[in-house]
Design an enzyme around this catalytic site. Structure first.
Site, PDB file in Angstrom:
ATOM      1  N   LYS A 241     -59.411  38.362 -13.219  1.00 52.85           N
ATOM      2  CA  LYS A 241     -59.361  39.512 -13.474  1.00 52.85           C
ATOM      3  C   LYS A 241     -59.302  39.836 -14.905  1.00 52.85           C
ATOM      4  O   LYS A 241     -60.189  40.541 -15.385  1.00 52.85           O
ATOM      5  CB  LYS A 241     -57.959  40.093 -12.748  1.00 52.85           C
ATOM      6  CG  LYS A 241     -57.502  41.597 -13.503  1.00 52.85           C
ATOM      7  CD  LYS A 241     -56.542  41.885 -12.909  1.00 52.85           C
ATOM      8  CE  LYS A 241     -55.135  41.380 -13.542  1.00 52.85           C
ATOM      9  NZ  LYS A 241     -54.834  42.410 -14.597  1.00 52.85           N
ATOM     10  N   ASN A 242     -58.632  39.093 -15.615  1.00 56.66           N
ATOM     11  CA  ASN A 242     -58.501  39.239 -17.225  1.00 56.66           C
ATOM     12  C   ASN A 242     -59.611  38.950 -17.787  1.00 56.66           C
ATOM     13  O   ASN A 242     -59.624  39.253 -19.331  1.00 56.66           O
ATOM     14  CB  ASN A 242     -57.068  38.780 -17.665  1.00 56.66           C
ATOM     15  CG  ASN A 242     -56.010  39.632 -16.982  1.00 56.66           C
ATOM     16  OD1 ASN A 242     -56.096  40.718 -16.622  1.00 56.66           O
ATOM     17  ND2 ASN A 242     -54.717  39.095 -17.411  1.00 56.66           N
TER      18      ASN A 242
ATOM     19  N   ARG B 172     -53.987  49.980 -18.307  1.00 58.96           N
ATOM     20  CA  ARG B 172     -54.224  49.893 -19.604  1.00 58.96           C
ATOM     21  C   ARG B 172     -55.124  49.318 -20.255  1.00 58.96           C
ATOM     22  O   ARG B 172     -55.818  49.718 -21.395  1.00 58.96           O
ATOM     23  CB  ARG B 172     -52.772  49.549 -20.246  1.00 58.96           C
ATOM     24  CG  ARG B 172     -52.070  48.509 -19.437  1.00 58.96           C
ATOM     25  CD  ARG B 172     -50.720  48.222 -20.148  1.00 58.96           C
ATOM     26  NE  ARG B 172     -50.605  47.960 -21.606  1.00 58.96           N
ATOM     27  CZ  ARG B 172     -50.034  49.142 -22.468  1.00 58.96           C
ATOM     28  NH1 ARG B 172     -49.278  49.932 -21.902  1.00 58.96           N
ATOM     29  NH2 ARG B 172     -50.054  48.958 -23.766  1.00 58.96           N
TER      30      ARG B 172
ATOM     31  N   CYS C 240     -45.391  50.393 -20.274  1.00 59.21           N
ATOM     32  CA  CYS C 240     -45.460  50.084 -18.837  1.00 59.21           C
ATOM     33  C   CYS C 240     -44.352  49.377 -18.617  1.00 59.21           C
ATOM     34  O   CYS C 240     -43.206  49.041 -19.174  1.00 59.21           O
ATOM     35  CB  CYS C 240     -46.859  49.402 -18.712  1.00 59.21           C
ATOM     36  SG  CYS C 240     -46.621  47.508 -18.866  1.00 59.21           S
TER      37      CYS C 240
ATOM     38  N   ARG D  73     -45.718  47.547 -25.217  1.00 62.49           N
ATOM     39  CA  ARG D  73     -47.186  47.334 -25.296  1.00 62.49           C
ATOM     40  C   ARG D  73     -48.131  48.297 -26.163  1.00 62.49           C
ATOM     41  O   ARG D  73     -48.846  49.106 -25.774  1.00 62.49           O
ATOM     42  CB  ARG D  73     -47.597  47.048 -24.046  1.00 62.49           C
ATOM     43  CG  ARG D  73     -46.893  46.027 -22.966  1.00 62.49           C
ATOM     44  CD  ARG D  73     -47.653  45.921 -21.657  1.00 62.49           C
ATOM     45  NE  ARG D  73     -48.828  45.353 -21.697  1.00 62.49           N
ATOM     46  CZ  ARG D  73     -49.604  44.862 -20.567  1.00 62.49           C
ATOM     47  NH1 ARG D  73     -49.079  45.260 -19.507  1.00 62.49           N
ATOM     48  NH2 ARG D  73     -50.652  44.233 -20.659  1.00 62.49           N
TER      49      ARG D  73
ATOM     50  N   ASP E 217     -47.686  35.358 -17.630  1.00 63.19           N
ATOM     51  CA  ASP E 217     -48.285  35.641 -16.363  1.00 63.19           C
ATOM     52  C   ASP E 217     -47.675  34.799 -15.252  1.00 63.19           C
ATOM     53  O   ASP E 217     -47.829  35.021 -14.036  1.00 63.19           O
ATOM     54  CB  ASP E 217     -49.643  35.948 -16.249  1.00 63.19           C
ATOM     55  CG  ASP E 217     -50.036  37.277 -17.133  1.00 63.19           C
ATOM     56  OD1 ASP E 217     -49.009  38.002 -17.334  1.00 63.19           O
ATOM     57  OD2 ASP E 217     -51.132  37.192 -17.379  1.00 63.19           O
TER      58      ASP E 217
ATOM     59  N   ILE F 282     -42.778  36.762 -24.596  1.00 61.12           N
ATOM     60  CA  ILE F 282     -43.975  37.646 -24.951  1.00 61.12           C
ATOM     61  C   ILE F 282     -43.958  39.339 -24.533  1.00 61.12           C
ATOM     62  O   ILE F 282     -43.742  40.164 -25.511  1.00 61.12           O
ATOM     63  CB  ILE F 282     -45.230  37.517 -24.173  1.00 61.12           C
ATOM     64  CG1 ILE F 282     -45.313  35.884 -24.168  1.00 61.12           C
ATOM     65  CG2 ILE F 282     -46.519  38.180 -24.251  1.00 61.12           C
ATOM     66  CD1 ILE F 282     -46.027  35.408 -25.699  1.00 61.12           C
TER      67      ILE F 282
ATOM     68  N   ARG G 256     -53.924  44.958  -7.503  1.00 58.94           N
ATOM     69  CA  ARG G 256     -54.634  45.153  -8.584  1.00 58.94           C
ATOM     70  C   ARG G 256     -55.006  43.721  -9.198  1.00 58.94           C
ATOM     71  O   ARG G 256     -55.803  43.648  -9.870  1.00 58.94           O
ATOM     72  CB  ARG G 256     -53.521  45.552  -9.903  1.00 58.94           C
ATOM     73  CG  ARG G 256     -53.012  46.970  -9.371  1.00 58.94           C
ATOM     74  CD  ARG G 256     -52.257  47.493 -10.616  1.00 58.94           C
ATOM     75  NE  ARG G 256     -52.857  47.272 -11.837  1.00 58.94           N
ATOM     76  CZ  ARG G 256     -52.354  47.150 -13.013  1.00 58.94           C
ATOM     77  NH1 ARG G 256     -51.117  47.590 -13.110  1.00 58.94           N
ATOM     78  NH2 ARG G 256     -52.808  46.829 -14.044  1.00 58.94           N
TER      79      ARG G 256
END
Ligand code: EPU
Length: 422
Positions: free
Chosen positions: A22-23, A92, A116, A121, A306, A328, A398
């Protein structure tokens, strides 16, 4: 709102195919703004966030068609240079249109993403970099407006390594006049994938995969046919699932070089991970024998934030105490309260989670709060005794393609219940 029903305690077996990342897909979709013509992106996961980015591009005038796991994006008719609040507030990553828009059209208007669930962020580094390249940035009524006749190459130092910030600036610099140097650039594989795709489009980017990226701007780019990398976080999630259920799984379509930190850490917990010709063989230790391990989240090549939630779920059943440090994001422990409802013993102090392994987790109704938090609840539920109902799984949708199909193909007891209470 859909829910997932999971009855835990089953050992899983078989092979699972990892989807495209996805990213990596999201910035690549945004990069199509940089040139006219039709781009073909392959290995694109069928996810809510991909649909949202398609809507952002379609709203700008792009024509998008989906053919299985391929996306055709035609940007001949881009007109509107705005990413509206209604779309940005749902994702975002829409902010990734800012750099390419201002580079190609000399102006861009993107709704400023709010905070978020996992942290504030901000996007100050994206804006600082564009300003260094000569863009005039103004904030008006919740929107960022960036204007520049033509961006100019600049040396940009990011005091924090930012993934989408590096991607935005790299895309902008690809069409700027002269040389841009991004120092302390993010080194994540998704950034590397974007740089490789941009070079295929005709960009001149050096230092790919390092923390100093040099971009020699060009006048024009051309569309490409490009297959994106597999999702390293989905891979790590399935390794965690094998680990917590004591299962033997073959994980196909993954890049070992992208998951070294994940593999090292998960091996410490007693999971056996070996490379085979057609994928990764992952064997979880017998139930009750998982070992604790300490971890600190770091930018790539460190252990990814993640994967922090899934790691906590896994070690909540280890024989001993694990210390997890999140460096992070400032608020990325929302899953802990839900895991506690399943019997986990976890304490949070500042950014440190102390996970004291328990003998068993017990199924309970729980609520997903963000994407990776949801994944951690799935990991925990698959090992828990009895039934877990996970509410608000739109977060999961998502970022995880067909997760319930993938898990039930492995023999897991998981079903989606459509609609129902919020
Ligand atoms: N930051 C700033 N200023 C900026 C940009 C970032 O202070 O201008 C801070 C952030 O607040 C954070 C840190 O820098 O504390 C790192 O954030 P980064 O910018 O790298 O995160 P991101 O680009 O917004 C991407 C992924 C996230 C992933 C992070 C970290 C995408 C679309 N999103 O976000 O993915 O957690 O990098 O690796 O690539 C997810 O997939 O679940 C997800 C949240």
């Amino acid at each position: 709102m859909d829910r997932l029903l999971i009855t835990g305690g089953r050992q899983l077996s078989g092979a699972v195919e990892i989807s495209g990342a996805k990213n990596a897909a999201l910035p690549l979709m945004a990069s199509t703004i940089l040139c006219k013509g039709e781009t073909l992106l392959r290995n694109i996961p069928n996810l809510k966030d991909i649909k949202t980015m398609s809507e952002v591009l379609a709203n700008m005038g792009a024509a998008i068609t989906v053919e299985g796991s391929c996306l055709r994006i035609n940007t001949d008719t881009l007109l509107n240079k705005e990413a509206p609040y209604e779309l940005v507030k749902t994702m975002r990553a829409s902010v990734l249109t800012l750099g390419p828009m201002v580079a190609r059209f000399g102006c861009a208007k993107v709704s400023l993403p709010g905070g978020c669930a996992i942290g504030a962020r901000p996007i100050n580094l994206h804006l600082m970099g564009l300003e260094k390249m000569g863009a005039k940035i103004t904030l008006s009524k919740g929107y960022v407006v960036a204007k520049a006749k033509r961006l100019k190459g600049a040396t940009i130092f990011c005091d924090i390594s930012t993934v989408t910030g590096t991607e935005n600036l790299m895309m902008a610099a690809a069409l700027a006049k002269g040389r841009t140097i991004i120092e302390n650039a993010a080194r994540e594989p998704e950034v590397e994938d974007l740089a490789n795709a941009l070079n295929k489009m005709g960009a001149k980017i050096a230092g790919i995969g390092s923390s100093v990226i040099e971009i020699e701007g060009v006048d024009e780019l051309h569309p490409v046919d490009y297959a994106i990398i597999p999702d390293r976080i989905e891979t790590g999630t399935f390794i965690s699932i094998a680990g917590i259920t004591g299962s033997n799984l073959l994980i196909k379509n993954c890049r070992y070089d992208h998951i070294l930190a994940i593999v090292e850490k998960l091996r410490e917990t007693g999971i056996t991970i070996t490379q085979e010709e057609d994928g990764l063989r992952v064997i979880g230790p017998p139930p009750g024998t998982l070992r604790p391990a300490d971890v600190k989240t770091m930018p790539f090549p460190g252990f990814p934030t993640d994967m922090q939630a899934q790691f906590i779920a896994l070690t909540s059943l280890a024989a001993g105490t694990s210390i997890v440090k999140e460096t992070i994001f400032e608020n990325r422990y929302m899953h802990v309260a839900e895991l506690r409802r399943m019997g986990a013993n976890i304490e949070i102090e500042d950014n440190i989670a102390t996970v004291r392994g328990v003998e068993k987790l017990i199924g309970a109704p729980v609520m997903a709060t963000d994407l990776r938090a949801s994944a951690s609840l799935v990991v925990a539920a698959l090992a828990a005794e009895g039934e877990t109902v996970i509410d608000r799984i739109y977060h999961l949708d998502r970022g995880y393609e067909k997760i319930e199909d993938k898990i039930s193909n492995l023999g897991g007891n998981i079903t989606r219940v459509k609609g129902g209470r919020a």
